[in-house]
Design a protein around this motif. Sequence first.
Motif, PDB file in Angstrom:
ATOM      1  N   GLN A   1       0.841  -1.194   0.000  1.00 54.69           N
ATOM      2  CA  GLN A   1       0.000   0.000   0.000  1.00 54.69           C
ATOM      3  C   GLN A   1       0.877   1.245   0.000  1.00 54.69           C
ATOM      4  OE1 GLN A   1      -3.359   0.036  -0.221  1.00 54.69           O
ATOM      5  NE2 GLN A   1      -3.222  -2.163  -0.477  1.00 54.69           N
ATOM      6  N   SER A   2       0.395   2.310  -0.600  1.00 49.38           N
ATOM      7  CA  SER A   2       1.163   3.551  -0.648  1.00 49.38           C
ATOM      8  C   SER A   2       0.494   4.652   0.172  1.00 49.38           C
ATOM      9  CB  SER A   2       1.334   4.005  -2.091  1.00 49.38           C
ATOM     10  OG  SER A   2       0.073   4.241  -2.661  1.00 49.38           O
TER      11      SER A   2
ATOM     12  N   ILE B   1      -8.906   7.476   5.909  1.00 47.06           N
ATOM     13  CA  ILE B   1      -8.593   7.221   4.500  1.00 47.06           C
ATOM     14  C   ILE B   1      -9.419   6.056   3.993  1.00 47.06           C
ATOM     15  CG2 ILE B   1      -6.252   8.156   4.576  1.00 47.06           C
ATOM     16  CD1 ILE B   1      -5.232   5.290   4.904  1.00 47.06           C
ATOM     17  N   SER B   2      -9.571   5.983   2.709  1.00 49.79           N
ATOM     18  CA  SER B   2     -10.283   4.882   2.077  1.00 49.79           C
ATOM     19  C   SER B   2      -9.252   3.855   1.622  1.00 49.79           C
ATOM     20  CB  SER B   2     -11.093   5.399   0.895  1.00 49.79           C
ATOM     21  OG  SER B   2     -11.797   4.349   0.293  1.00 49.79           O
ATOM     22  N   THR B   3      -9.394   2.620   2.090  1.00 49.16           N
ATOM     23  CA  THR B   3      -8.457   1.550   1.748  1.00 49.16           C
ATOM     24  C   THR B   3      -9.225   0.377   1.155  1.00 49.16           C
ATOM     25  OG1 THR B   3      -8.613   0.443   3.892  1.00 49.16           O
ATOM     26  CG2 THR B   3      -6.994   2.214   3.701  1.00 49.16           C
ATOM     27  N   LYS B   4      -8.522  -0.652   0.798  1.00 49.80           N
ATOM     28  CA  LYS B   4      -9.189  -1.850   0.283  1.00 49.80           C
ATOM     29  C   LYS B   4      -9.995  -2.560   1.370  1.00 49.80           C
ATOM     30  CE  LYS B   4      -5.101  -4.803   0.731  1.00 49.80           C
ATOM     31  NZ  LYS B   4      -4.136  -5.598  -0.020  1.00 49.80           N
ATOM     32  N   TRP B   5      -9.759  -2.203   2.633  1.00 53.77           N
ATOM     33  CA  TRP B   5     -10.507  -2.782   3.753  1.00 53.77           C
ATOM     34  C   TRP B   5     -11.667  -1.895   4.180  1.00 53.77           C
ATOM     35  CZ3 TRP B   5      -5.078  -1.971   4.536  1.00 53.77           C
ATOM     36  CH2 TRP B   5      -4.302  -3.071   4.190  1.00 53.77           C
ATOM     37  N   GLY B   6     -11.828  -0.758   3.540  1.00 51.77           N
ATOM     38  CA  GLY B   6     -12.860   0.201   3.904  1.00 51.77           C
ATOM     39  C   GLY B   6     -12.232   1.475   4.449  1.00 51.77           C
ATOM     40  N   LYS B   7     -13.052   2.333   5.023  1.00 48.07           N
ATOM     41  CA  LYS B   7     -12.539   3.588   5.589  1.00 48.07           C
ATOM     42  C   LYS B   7     -12.027   3.323   6.996  1.00 48.07           C
ATOM     43  CE  LYS B   7     -15.262   6.661   2.835  1.00 48.07           C
ATOM     44  NZ  LYS B   7     -14.961   7.995   2.498  1.00 48.07           N
TER      45      LYS B   7
ATOM     46  N   ASP C   1      -4.559   2.565  11.752  1.00 49.97           N
ATOM     47  CA  ASP C   1      -5.169   1.236  11.622  1.00 49.97           C
ATOM     48  C   ASP C   1      -4.825   0.587  10.281  1.00 49.97           C
ATOM     49  OD1 ASP C   1      -6.318   1.513  14.121  1.00 49.97           O
ATOM     50  OD2 ASP C   1      -8.254   2.204  13.332  1.00 49.97           O
ATOM     51  N   ALA C   2      -4.797   1.400   9.233  1.00 50.57           N
ATOM     52  CA  ALA C   2      -4.468   0.868   7.910  1.00 50.57           C
ATOM     53  C   ALA C   2      -3.025   0.365   7.859  1.00 50.57           C
ATOM     54  CB  ALA C   2      -4.697   1.940   6.846  1.00 50.57           C
ATOM     55  N   LYS C   3      -2.116   1.100   8.502  1.00 52.85           N
ATOM     56  CA  LYS C   3      -0.711   0.657   8.545  1.00 52.85           C
ATOM     57  C   LYS C   3      -0.582  -0.665   9.284  1.00 52.85           C
ATOM     58  CE  LYS C   3       1.120   5.349   8.676  1.00 52.85           C
ATOM     59  NZ  LYS C   3       1.815   6.339   9.510  1.00 52.85           N
ATOM     60  N   GLN C   4      -1.303  -0.785  10.409  1.00 51.59           N
ATOM     61  CA  GLN C   4      -1.244  -2.023  11.187  1.00 51.59           C
ATOM     62  C   GLN C   4      -1.834  -3.190  10.403  1.00 51.59           C
ATOM     63  OE1 GLN C   4      -3.283  -1.020  14.810  1.00 51.59           O
ATOM     64  NE2 GLN C   4      -1.453  -0.150  15.757  1.00 51.59           N
ATOM     65  N   LYS C   5      -2.974  -2.952   9.761  1.00 50.24           N
ATOM     66  CA  LYS C   5      -3.615  -4.012   8.983  1.00 50.24           C
ATOM     67  C   LYS C   5      -2.724  -4.438   7.810  1.00 50.24           C
ATOM     68  CE  LYS C   5      -8.210  -5.309   7.765  1.00 50.24           C
ATOM     69  NZ  LYS C   5      -8.876  -5.899   8.884  1.00 50.24           N
ATOM     70  N   ASP C   6      -2.063  -3.473   7.181  1.00 51.12           N
ATOM     71  CA  ASP C   6      -1.163  -3.783   6.078  1.00 51.12           C
ATOM     72  C   ASP C   6       0.043  -4.594   6.569  1.00 51.12           C
ATOM     73  OD1 ASP C   6      -0.469  -3.475   3.249  1.00 51.12           O
ATOM     74  OD2 ASP C   6       1.202  -2.276   4.006  1.00 51.12           O
ATOM     75  N   ALA C   7       0.556  -4.248   7.745  1.00 50.40           N
ATOM     76  CA  ALA C   7       1.696  -4.993   8.303  1.00 50.40           C
ATOM     77  C   ALA C   7       1.296  -6.437   8.614  1.00 50.40           C
ATOM     78  CB  ALA C   7       2.215  -4.301   9.558  1.00 50.40           C
ATOM     79  N   HIS C   8       0.103  -6.639   9.176  1.00 49.96           N
ATOM     80  CA  HIS C   8      -0.369  -7.996   9.468  1.00 49.96           C
ATOM     81  C   HIS C   8      -0.596  -8.791   8.182  1.00 49.96           C
ATOM     82  CE1 HIS C   8      -0.713  -7.583  13.766  1.00 49.96           C
ATOM     83  NE2 HIS C   8      -1.437  -6.471  13.648  1.00 49.96           N
TER      84      HIS C   8
END
Length: 97
Positions: A31-32, A43-49, A54-61
């Motif tokens: 992810q960028s 932010i809007s991510t592939k997992w939702g808003k 939280d997005a960084k943590q989810k991406d790391a997992h």
Amino acid sequence: MSAQILNSLGLILSIIGTIFVFKWGLSRQPQSFSFGLEDNNIISTKWGKMTGKDAKQKDAHEEIKYKRLSKSGLSLIAIGFILQLFAVWIPYLSSHQ
């Protein structure tokens, strides 16, 4: 165990391992969204808003999961090739005893 069974088992493991590598080893796109982003921004991510943190943590997992599954796939391929190699040598070794 007969050579045909061992060869077939090795082939099946190699096929499953190849599927793992293609699904989890080659498909991961980093992810960028984390560059220059504050942790509390929504932010809007592939997992939702969600927040940037939280997005960084989810991406790391997700990255850890993908690496683990792709390494499992490589291990299955290696085990499959070893079983196939043993299957080739079983008839040779049994005929020379």
